[in-house]
Design an enzyme around this catalytic site. Sequence first.
Site, short mmCIF file in Angstrom:
data_model
loop_
_atom_site.label_atom_id
_atom_site.label_comp_id
_atom_site.label_asym_id
_atom_site.label_seq_id
_atom_site.Cartn_x
_atom_site.Cartn_y
_atom_site.Cartn_z
N ASP A 2 50.35 59.12 9.25
CA ASP A 2 50.34 57.70 9.56
C ASP A 2 49.38 56.91 8.34
OD1 ASP A 2 52.24 59.32 11.27
OD2 ASP A 2 50.95 58.62 13.15
N HIS B 229 52.40 64.99 19.09
CA HIS B 229 51.52 65.56 17.87
C HIS B 229 51.09 66.77 17.65
CE1 HIS B 229 48.17 66.67 20.53
NE2 HIS B 229 48.06 65.55 20.21
N ASP C 127 43.73 56.58 10.91
CA ASP C 127 44.35 57.13 12.28
C ASP C 127 43.37 58.18 13.30
OD1 ASP C 127 46.32 56.74 14.47
OD2 ASP C 127 47.32 58.75 13.31
N HIS D 148 54.07 62.86 15.18
CA HIS D 148 52.92 62.32 15.00
C HIS D 148 51.76 62.89 14.05
CE1 HIS D 148 53.19 57.47 16.41
NE2 HIS D 148 54.00 58.73 17.46
N GLU E 79 52.84 66.36 26.82
CA GLU E 79 52.92 65.06 26.63
C GLU E 79 52.29 64.96 25.55
OE1 GLU E 79 49.79 64.07 29.90
OE2 GLU E 79 51.39 65.98 30.10
N GLU F 177 44.71 61.02 16.52
CA GLU F 177 45.29 61.97 17.20
C GLU F 177 43.93 62.22 18.68
OE1 GLU F 177 48.37 61.13 17.23
OE2 GLU F 177 48.17 60.58 15.01
#
Length: 245
Positions: free
Chosen positions: A163, A57, A7, A158, A52, A9
């Site tokens: 994740d 995260h 994953d 997150h 945002e 971010e």
Amino acid sequence: MRQIIMDTETTGIDPKDGHRIVEIGAVEMINRRFTGRTYHQYINPERHIDAEVVAIHGIDDAKVANEPVFAQIADEFWAFIEGAELVIHNAPFDVGFMDHEFGRLNQQRGGTPLGPVRQYCRVLDTLTMARELHPGQRNSLDALCKRYDIDNGHRVLHGALLDSEILADVYLAMTGGQTALTLDSEASSKEQQANSSSEGLSVQRLSLSPGQLRVVRPTAEEHAAHQAKCQAHKLNWFEESGHNA
């Protein structure tokens, strides 16, 4: 089979708008077993992180200010994923960002290029898989955890490594569960193993609710072939036991 469940971010939604990767997390499985090898790295994106996405995260400018830039970690990360099957939830998003980062790097330094990802790795999108298994339902990672009874209570924000670890459990559940086999250390000789196929063998499987495994039914031709084979075995048994069919 070597799989990397991973994953990322990012600073925003679209790399075409100049957004960059700020975190990568990945876990390694070989033949559906966790090897214990992981990859985790925060990255300085060399740009501002939108508020945002910080709310999603928790990674802000200050947190990654002293982290390496992508060019500094690219070779190590590439070595970890190259040649593997990448298991990713909503793969086009993560693969798009990785290709963008590798593309920028290739332009900067020249030499042997890294990527594109799909030329060197197979990619399995668990979101596409979930939509095929559960059409018309929510298939976010949180929704899948609830559906497959996987604990994700520690997932407040997150995080790429967290994740990816959760996704690994979801992937195993969606594809039939993980099987772990352990042999008793006392069963050392080949003779003991041959004479006792079940002794010292422990099988553990993830529990699955009814309906989670796909049932593949035979075609008419396969059914007919099976019936013919059963009839042949029956005739052989009657002949060998001295009976007449």
